[in-house]
Design a protein around this motif. Sequence first.
Motif, PDB file in Angstrom:
ATOM      1  N   ALA A 196      97.574  23.816  45.515  1.00 39.22           N
ATOM      2  CA  ALA A 196      96.308  23.624  46.218  1.00 39.22           C
ATOM      3  C   ALA A 196      96.086  24.677  47.299  1.00 39.22           C
ATOM      4  N   ALA A 197      97.154  25.064  47.974  1.00 36.15           N
ATOM      5  CA  ALA A 197      96.999  26.012  49.082  1.00 36.15           C
ATOM      6  C   ALA A 197      96.378  27.316  48.589  1.00 36.15           C
ATOM      7  N   THR A 211      93.496   9.966  40.727  1.00 33.70           N
ATOM      8  CA  THR A 211      93.455   8.969  39.643  1.00 33.70           C
ATOM      9  C   THR A 211      92.092   8.927  38.937  1.00 33.70           C
ATOM     10  N   GLY A 212      91.686  10.094  38.495  1.00 30.10           N
ATOM     11  CA  GLY A 212      90.508  10.171  37.639  1.00 30.10           C
ATOM     12  C   GLY A 212      89.165  10.196  38.340  1.00 30.10           C
ATOM     13  N   GLU A 213      89.177  10.240  39.676  1.00 26.73           N
ATOM     14  CA  GLU A 213      87.895  10.260  40.379  1.00 26.73           C
ATOM     15  C   GLU A 213      87.830  11.410  41.378  1.00 26.73           C
ATOM     16  N   VAL A 214      86.600  11.895  41.619  1.00 24.27           N
ATOM     17  CA  VAL A 214      86.418  12.898  42.669  1.00 24.27           C
ATOM     18  C   VAL A 214      86.402  12.163  44.006  1.00 24.27           C
ATOM     19  N   VAL A 215      87.340  12.513  44.883  1.00 24.10           N
ATOM     20  CA  VAL A 215      87.393  11.817  46.177  1.00 24.10           C
ATOM     21  C   VAL A 215      86.914  12.693  47.340  1.00 24.10           C
ATOM     22  N   ARG A 216      86.905  13.999  47.157  1.00 23.41           N
ATOM     23  CA  ARG A 216      86.426  14.883  48.225  1.00 23.41           C
ATOM     24  C   ARG A 216      85.840  16.134  47.608  1.00 23.41           C
ATOM     25  N   THR A 217      84.879  16.724  48.290  1.00 23.69           N
ATOM     26  CA  THR A 217      84.436  18.063  47.918  1.00 23.69           C
ATOM     27  C   THR A 217      84.071  18.826  49.178  1.00 23.69           C
ATOM     28  N   GLY A 218      84.116  20.122  49.088  1.00 26.29           N
ATOM     29  CA  GLY A 218      83.760  20.973  50.210  1.00 26.29           C
ATOM     30  C   GLY A 218      84.023  22.407  49.824  1.00 26.29           C
ATOM     31  N   THR A 219      83.776  23.333  50.738  1.00 23.23           N
ATOM     32  CA  THR A 219      84.166  24.714  50.434  1.00 23.23           C
ATOM     33  C   THR A 219      85.680  24.776  50.514  1.00 23.23           C
ATOM     34  N   GLY A 220      86.249  25.796  49.881  1.00 25.68           N
ATOM     35  CA  GLY A 220      87.703  25.955  49.917  1.00 25.68           C
ATOM     36  C   GLY A 220      88.185  25.993  51.357  1.00 25.68           C
ATOM     37  N   ARG A 221      87.449  26.701  52.197  1.00 28.16           N
ATOM     38  CA  ARG A 221      87.843  26.862  53.592  1.00 28.16           C
ATOM     39  C   ARG A 221      87.810  25.526  54.346  1.00 28.16           C
ATOM     40  N   GLU A 222      86.733  24.761  54.116  1.00 32.86           N
ATOM     41  CA  GLU A 222      86.617  23.452  54.798  1.00 32.86           C
ATOM     42  C   GLU A 222      87.792  22.548  54.459  1.00 32.86           C
ATOM     43  N   LEU A 223      88.078  22.466  53.157  1.00 31.58           N
ATOM     44  CA  LEU A 223      89.144  21.547  52.750  1.00 31.58           C
ATOM     45  C   LEU A 223      90.514  22.037  53.219  1.00 31.58           C
ATOM     46  N   ALA A 224      90.701  23.364  53.215  1.00 29.17           N
ATOM     47  CA  ALA A 224      91.998  23.902  53.653  1.00 29.17           C
ATOM     48  C   ALA A 224      92.226  23.613  55.134  1.00 29.17           C
ATOM     49  N   ALA A 225      91.136  23.443  55.894  1.00 26.06           N
ATOM     50  CA  ALA A 225      91.275  23.216  57.336  1.00 26.06           C
ATOM     51  C   ALA A 225      91.293  21.733  57.692  1.00 26.06           C
ATOM     52  N   ASP A 226      91.083  20.875  56.700  1.00 26.65           N
ATOM     53  CA  ASP A 226      90.956  19.439  56.966  1.00 26.65           C
ATOM     54  C   ASP A 226      92.342  18.778  57.084  1.00 26.65           C
ATOM     55  N   ASP A 227      92.531  18.025  58.166  1.00 28.74           N
ATOM     56  CA  ASP A 227      93.866  17.450  58.424  1.00 28.74           C
ATOM     57  C   ASP A 227      94.355  16.541  57.303  1.00 28.74           C
ATOM     58  N   SER A 228      93.457  15.667  56.791  1.00 30.25           N
ATOM     59  CA  SER A 228      93.944  14.730  55.776  1.00 30.25           C
ATOM     60  C   SER A 228      94.238  15.455  54.463  1.00 30.25           C
ATOM     61  N   VAL A 229      93.458  16.471  54.156  1.00 33.10           N
ATOM     62  CA  VAL A 229      93.734  17.264  52.947  1.00 33.10           C
ATOM     63  C   VAL A 229      95.051  18.004  53.123  1.00 33.10           C
ATOM     64  N   ARG A 230      95.249  18.554  54.306  1.00 28.55           N
ATOM     65  CA  ARG A 230      96.499  19.296  54.552  1.00 28.55           C
ATOM     66  C   ARG A 230      97.705  18.379  54.400  1.00 28.55           C
ATOM     67  N   ALA A 231      97.570  17.166  54.947  1.00 32.13           N
ATOM     68  CA  ALA A 231      98.699  16.235  54.884  1.00 32.13           C
ATOM     69  C   ALA A 231      98.994  15.829  53.445  1.00 32.13           C
ATOM     70  N   ALA A 232      97.933  15.597  52.667  1.00 34.73           N
ATOM     71  CA  ALA A 232      98.139  15.082  51.309  1.00 34.73           C
ATOM     72  C   ALA A 232      98.462  16.173  50.299  1.00 34.73           C
ATOM     73  N   TYR A 233      97.860  17.356  50.463  1.00 35.64           N
ATOM     74  CA  TYR A 233      97.965  18.349  49.387  1.00 35.64           C
ATOM     75  C   TYR A 233      98.612  19.666  49.785  1.00 35.64           C
ATOM     76  N   LEU A 234      98.720  19.890  51.083  1.00 33.35           N
ATOM     77  CA  LEU A 234      99.248  21.201  51.499  1.00 33.35           C
ATOM     78  C   LEU A 234     100.579  21.055  52.216  1.00 33.35           C
ATOM     79  N   GLY A 235     101.239  19.937  51.969  1.00 31.64           N
ATOM     80  CA  GLY A 235     102.554  19.732  52.568  1.00 31.64           C
ATOM     81  C   GLY A 235     102.492  19.584  54.081  1.00 31.64           C
ATOM     82  N   GLY A 236     101.295  19.327  54.613  1.00 27.18           N
ATOM     83  CA  GLY A 236     101.138  19.067  56.041  1.00 27.18           C
ATOM     84  C   GLY A 236     101.371  20.283  56.923  1.00 27.18           C
ATOM     85  N   ASP A 237     101.515  21.480  56.321  1.00 26.80           N
ATOM     86  CA  ASP A 237     101.805  22.638  57.188  1.00 26.80           C
ATOM     87  C   ASP A 237     100.546  23.369  57.612  1.00 26.80           C
TER      88      ASP A 237
END
Length: 237
Positions: A196-197, A211-237
């Motif tokens: 994801a990173a 699990t088969g559903e779209v749960v979030r959308t945004g620009t790549g930059r927005e999602l990369a900067a989002d705390d909950s996305v970072r915690a769930a998909y970017l190893g929290g770093d």
Amino acid sequence: MLLEVEGLCVNYGRIEAIRDITFSVEQGSMVTLIGANGAGKTTTLKTLSGLRKVRAGAVRFQGKDITHMASHERVPLGISQSPEGRRIFPGMSVVENLDMGAYSRADRAKTRTADLERVFGLFPRLHERRDQLAGTMSGGEQQMLAIGRALMSRPTLLLLDEPSMGLAPKLIQQIFSIIIDIREQGTTVLLVEQNAAQALKIADRAYILETGEVVRTGTGRELAADDSVRAAYLGGD
Ligand code: ATP
């Protein structure tokens, strides 16, 4: 919009692999679908290639309804996929594999030289190994070949399923930079990734599947900067 997916549902028997997915891909853009194992990413791409039957919803490409169109009819329209696990033809040479990618083009004899040049320009390694049997190449080289083969049909929309899977970090960087080049040459890219990173770094727009559903959308930059996305998909770093 080049591609519009609306309320798409796809099952494997009674298992709902994707449920009511809606997303779109603008012409000339790079869009990524990210999510954990089993989120439905591969199923989504297979459905866009015409390899899975749609239970509900619609897929439109260049405004045309292609929801139930057969797979072989989609390639001439401009949709081409580089599948997960590569699936190159191991007993054929690099050039023979590339020629298979152009198989559906009526004008392939005329465009072959230019198409091979484009692929060899993006992947000089494939040029060096043009006569080598594909099955004897490294994982990274086979991945390059799979992407090159998909490009031979001159797609408007290139579907890439986990191009970085199983590759060493240095090769991953190389593959991602080639994907950027492909997009800069004018091909629209829909990229499925577990990395994801990297995917968020290069995507104009991203959709997160769970699990088969779209749960979030945004620009790549927005999602990369989002705390909950970072915690769930970017190893929290
Ligand atoms: P991965 O990164 O592991 O490929 P994914 O996000 O691409 O994951 P899919 O392969 O699309 O996920 O799988 C979505 C769901 O559909 C999962 O629950 C999976 O177990 C199920 N599934 C996938 N292929 C089949 C199949 N051939 N038969 C039954 N269920 C399947």
